[in-house]
Enzyme design. Structure first.
Site, PDB file in Angstrom:
ATOM      1  N   GLN A 139       0.318   7.023  -4.948  1.00  0.00           N
ATOM      2  CA  GLN A 139       0.658   7.575  -6.262  1.00  0.00           C
ATOM      3  C   GLN A 139       1.467   6.896  -7.144  1.00  0.00           C
ATOM      4  O   GLN A 139       2.203   7.627  -8.201  1.00  0.00           O
ATOM      5  CB  GLN A 139       1.129   9.002  -5.772  1.00  0.00           C
ATOM      6  CG  GLN A 139       0.514   9.925  -5.012  1.00  0.00           C
ATOM      7  CD  GLN A 139      -0.400  10.447  -5.547  1.00  0.00           C
ATOM      8  OE1 GLN A 139      -0.377  11.615  -6.273  1.00  0.00           O
ATOM      9  NE2 GLN A 139      -1.834  10.055  -5.670  1.00  0.00           N
ATOM     10  N   SER A 176       7.012  16.829  -9.896  1.00  0.00           N
ATOM     11  CA  SER A 176       5.710  17.191  -9.578  1.00  0.00           C
ATOM     12  C   SER A 176       5.655  18.764  -9.751  1.00  0.00           C
ATOM     13  O   SER A 176       4.996  19.550 -10.440  1.00  0.00           O
ATOM     14  CB  SER A 176       5.194  16.833  -8.631  1.00  0.00           C
ATOM     15  OG  SER A 176       5.232  15.395  -8.370  1.00  0.00           O
ATOM     16  N   GLU A 215       0.891  -1.439  -0.145  1.00  0.00           N
ATOM     17  CA  GLU A 215      -0.152  -0.014  -0.012  1.00  0.00           C
ATOM     18  C   GLU A 215       0.927   1.292   0.044  1.00  0.00           C
ATOM     19  O   GLU A 215       0.365   2.170  -0.522  1.00  0.00           O
ATOM     20  CB  GLU A 215      -0.797  -0.035   1.005  1.00  0.00           C
ATOM     21  CG  GLU A 215      -2.022  -1.055   0.893  1.00  0.00           C
ATOM     22  CD  GLU A 215      -2.972  -0.926  -0.019  1.00  0.00           C
ATOM     23  OE1 GLU A 215      -2.873   0.378  -0.745  1.00  0.00           O
ATOM     24  OE2 GLU A 215      -3.604  -1.797  -0.463  1.00  0.00           O
ATOM     25  N   TYR A 259      -5.919   6.935   3.890  1.00  0.00           N
ATOM     26  CA  TYR A 259      -5.894   6.001   2.923  1.00  0.00           C
ATOM     27  C   TYR A 259      -5.060   4.577   3.395  1.00  0.00           C
ATOM     28  O   TYR A 259      -5.956   3.495   3.473  1.00  0.00           O
ATOM     29  CB  TYR A 259      -5.482   6.449   1.643  1.00  0.00           C
ATOM     30  CG  TYR A 259      -5.340   5.159   0.896  1.00  0.00           C
ATOM     31  CD1 TYR A 259      -6.400   4.629   0.235  1.00  0.00           C
ATOM     32  CD2 TYR A 259      -4.140   4.615   0.470  1.00  0.00           C
ATOM     33  CE1 TYR A 259      -6.449   3.166  -0.583  1.00  0.00           C
ATOM     34  CE2 TYR A 259      -4.127   3.280  -0.128  1.00  0.00           C
ATOM     35  CZ  TYR A 259      -5.030   2.659  -0.433  1.00  0.00           C
ATOM     36  OH  TYR A 259      -4.968   1.548  -1.336  1.00  0.00           O
ATOM     37  N   ASP A 274      -9.075   6.521  -2.051  1.00  0.00           N
ATOM     38  CA  ASP A 274      -7.705   6.938  -2.962  1.00  0.00           C
ATOM     39  C   ASP A 274      -8.431   7.657  -3.985  1.00  0.00           C
ATOM     40  O   ASP A 274      -9.793   7.910  -4.393  1.00  0.00           O
ATOM     41  CB  ASP A 274      -7.129   5.737  -3.294  1.00  0.00           C
ATOM     42  CG  ASP A 274      -7.827   4.786  -4.251  1.00  0.00           C
ATOM     43  OD1 ASP A 274      -8.857   4.974  -4.558  1.00  0.00           O
ATOM     44  OD2 ASP A 274      -7.040   4.027  -4.708  1.00  0.00           O
TER      45      ASP A 274
END
Length: 407
Positions: free
Chosen positions: A48, A321, A43, A126, A144
DNA sequence: AATGCGTGGAT
DNA sequence: TATCCAAGCAT
């Protein structure tokens, strides 16, 4: 909170989705185990990050660190090395910190307790819901990006999912949808539907198990939902990177640098580089000479290393990003400090801040006190070309190294 | 609440 | 080619 008629509709949605999942679920490696630690690792890697990317990383990671104890006891540099190329490296450092905490506070076992598990580093809303529901079937929501897309379409929710408040609302809805005793499968079903059917673009509504009551589709909004504000464009940055080859005693070695303990690519290794004061200007010989002089000056100032850049090797580009790096990579000759013998410790093994690791004759890793050898400060290290792959580099530098070492 | 934090695949 | 965005979390 929900009316009776609404509850019936919700139940129909959940049962259909659950039945669909049990037939169509993908055979993923972490679905073949019930080990809460192994599920947790998956997980964290999946945050992402796409399934296909994660699979080989998860296999290697579980082979090397099969238990929380094994992870807790490993050198951080080795953990980062196994994470190399996966991105968001703080996940790896937080996961190890959490594993250490697990061993200290919970006897090395993932606690079946929401508050306790959520208190661990890198474990947010999450991951808490995902691990506790999948490993222990606890009725916790796991919301998510997939789940927000599915729910926003099915229940025609026009809230901006980029806003934290939207996730909180979705969590309440998702929790209410969990069928008794099937939290793990249901949460995975929601994500599986989002990943394989209810896709961001051109969703496959005709094969969707819950299409009949999908309010988004019935309103013709399946393509326009969810609503999400666009991210800002990455900010451009121009940098000069130094490919510094040693001579004499340092022949065959390259000077590398470990990044700071926090921030972008924390504690990863890199080729030394400096930020341009101004933006790009016209290319040409004169401009390159200026850039090379600037690189030498800044490395002398910031790292106390004297180099003589003599040629532009390659240009590289890398998009994060929030940053867009434009890199000029220069070949540099190393100028050892005069008047003293420059004999830095040959670096090897995995990086530990503040220490140099050297392989002792038995092959075990032993820490040595750092020596302030010329040209090798705390975060600088001369490494033989053949040993560069012992260090964890972010992709941008892996690409550069691959191009330059082969020439 | 808004921003920092990687990388690669899909379209 | 440009854009989106993926099984998010920390601050």
């Amino acid at each position: 909170m929900f009316a009776e008629a609404t509850k019936e509709r919700m139940s129909a949605f959940s049962e259909r989705l659950l039945a669909w999942y049990r037939i169509h679920k993908r055979d993923l490696p972490w679905r073949r185990t019930r080990d809460p630690y192994a599920i947790w690792v998956s997980e964290v890697m999946l945050q992402q990050t796409r399934v296909d990317t994660v699979i080989p990383y998860w296999r290697r990671f579980m082979e090397r660190f099969p238990t929380a104890k094994a992870l807790a006891e490993a050198p951080e540099g080795e953990v980062l090395k196994l994470w190399e190329g996966l991105g968001y490296y703080s996940r790896a450092r937080n996961l190890q910190a959490a594993a250490r905490e697990l061993c200290d506070r919970f006897d090395g076992r993932v606690p079946a307790d929401r508050e306790a598990f959520a208190s661990l580093k890198g474990v947010g809303p999450y991951t808490t819901g995902a691990v506790l529901s999948i490993a222990y079937d606890m009725p916790e929501p796991a919301v998510d990006g997939n789940v927000m897309r599915v729910l926003s379409r099915h229940f025609r929710i026009h809230e901006d999912i980029a806003k934290p408040a939207a996730r909180v609302r979705m969590e309440k809805l998702a929790k209410a949808l969990i069928p008794e005793g099937s939290a793990g499968d249901f949460n995975q079903a929601l994500m599986e539907l989002g990943a394989t059917v209810c896709t961001p673009k051109s969703p496959y509504c005709l094969v969707c198990p819950v299409m009949e009551h999908c309010a988004g589709r019935l309103a013709g909004e399946e393509e326009s939902l969810p609503i999400k504000t666009k991210a800002k464009a990455p900010r451009p940055e121009h940098r000069s990177v130094a490919w510094i080859e040693g001579e004499g005693d340092l022949a065959g070695r390259i000077l590398i640098r470990q990044r700071p303990d926090s921030g972008l690519l924390a504690r990863m290794w890199e080729l030394p580089h400096v930020l341009w004061d101004d933006g790009p200007e016209a290319d040409g010989g004169a401009a390159e000479a200026g850039r090379m002089a600037d690189l030498a000056a800044k490395l002398a100032d910031e790292e106390k290393v004297t180099v003589r850049p003599y040629a532009l090797a390659i240009k590289a580009e890398h998009v994060f990003s929030h940053l867009h790096w434009h890199l000029n990579v220069y070949r540099c000759a190393y100028e050892p400090p005069s008047g003293r013998k420059a004999q830095p410790q040959a670096g090897t093994g995995f990086g530990v801040p503040g220490l140099l690791l050297a392989a002792d004759p038995s092959g075990a890793y032993a820490a040595q006190a750092e020596t302030a050898a010329a040209g090798e400060s705390g975060r600088l290290r001369w490494v033989p070309l053949a040993e560069l792959d012992r260090y964890a580099f972010p992709n941008v530098f892996l690409k550069i190294i691959r191009e330059l070492r082969g020439q």
